[in-house]
Design a protein around this motif. Sequence first.
Motif, mmCIF file in Angstrom:
data_model
loop_
_atom_site.group_PDB
_atom_site.id
_atom_site.type_symbol
_atom_site.label_atom_id
_atom_site.label_comp_id
_atom_site.label_asym_id
_atom_site.label_seq_id
_atom_site.Cartn_x
_atom_site.Cartn_y
_atom_site.Cartn_z
ATOM 1 N N TRP A 1 0.892 -1.170 0.047
ATOM 2 C CA TRP A 1 -0.105 -0.049 -0.086
ATOM 3 C C TRP A 1 0.994 1.213 0.158
ATOM 4 O O TRP A 1 1.742 1.397 0.851
ATOM 5 N N GLU A 2 0.417 2.014 -1.090
ATOM 6 C CA GLU A 2 1.415 3.310 -1.215
ATOM 7 C C GLU A 2 2.900 3.317 -1.435
ATOM 8 O O GLU A 2 3.624 4.355 -1.260
ATOM 9 N N THR B 1 -9.130 2.901 0.502
ATOM 10 C CA THR B 1 -8.365 3.037 -0.515
ATOM 11 C C THR B 1 -8.568 1.639 -1.426
ATOM 12 O O THR B 1 -8.853 1.371 -2.486
#
Length: 140
Positions: free
Chosen positions: A103-104, A135
Amino acid sequence: MADGFVRPPHAGLAARQDLSAADVDLFARTMFGKPVEPFLREAIRRSDGRCRVRLFEAALAGVGVDQRGAVEGSPVPIAVINGGADPLIKLDYISSVEYANLWEGRCHVLEGVGHAPFWHAAGEFNAMVDRFLRTCSRPG
């Protein structure tokens, strides 16, 4: 497994069957920082030491899922959130893993927080988890 820890976890209190009152206190402070809520000490005291021993025996024997392999090969989004002052985990090692879907694109670190960021920085931790879940739940 030991590469991700400051000290091999099987060499410490987490792998012992029997814990003295002093051991319980040290274990609690290491895991949760200070102050330690009495119910946490009590939970550690009541936990089955045979489980702690078996957990580390199995890990050392290579029993179970290869967690590194799992996160390096899984298309499922993964959020990694650690405390920047964690006395147990090597954050550089955790960040070096080649996650398939991180994630990210990075491991998140809550500065000044120890081994239990969900406990000592609950607001910040929960907000980050909420953002992760939002998200991941958006239509693609």
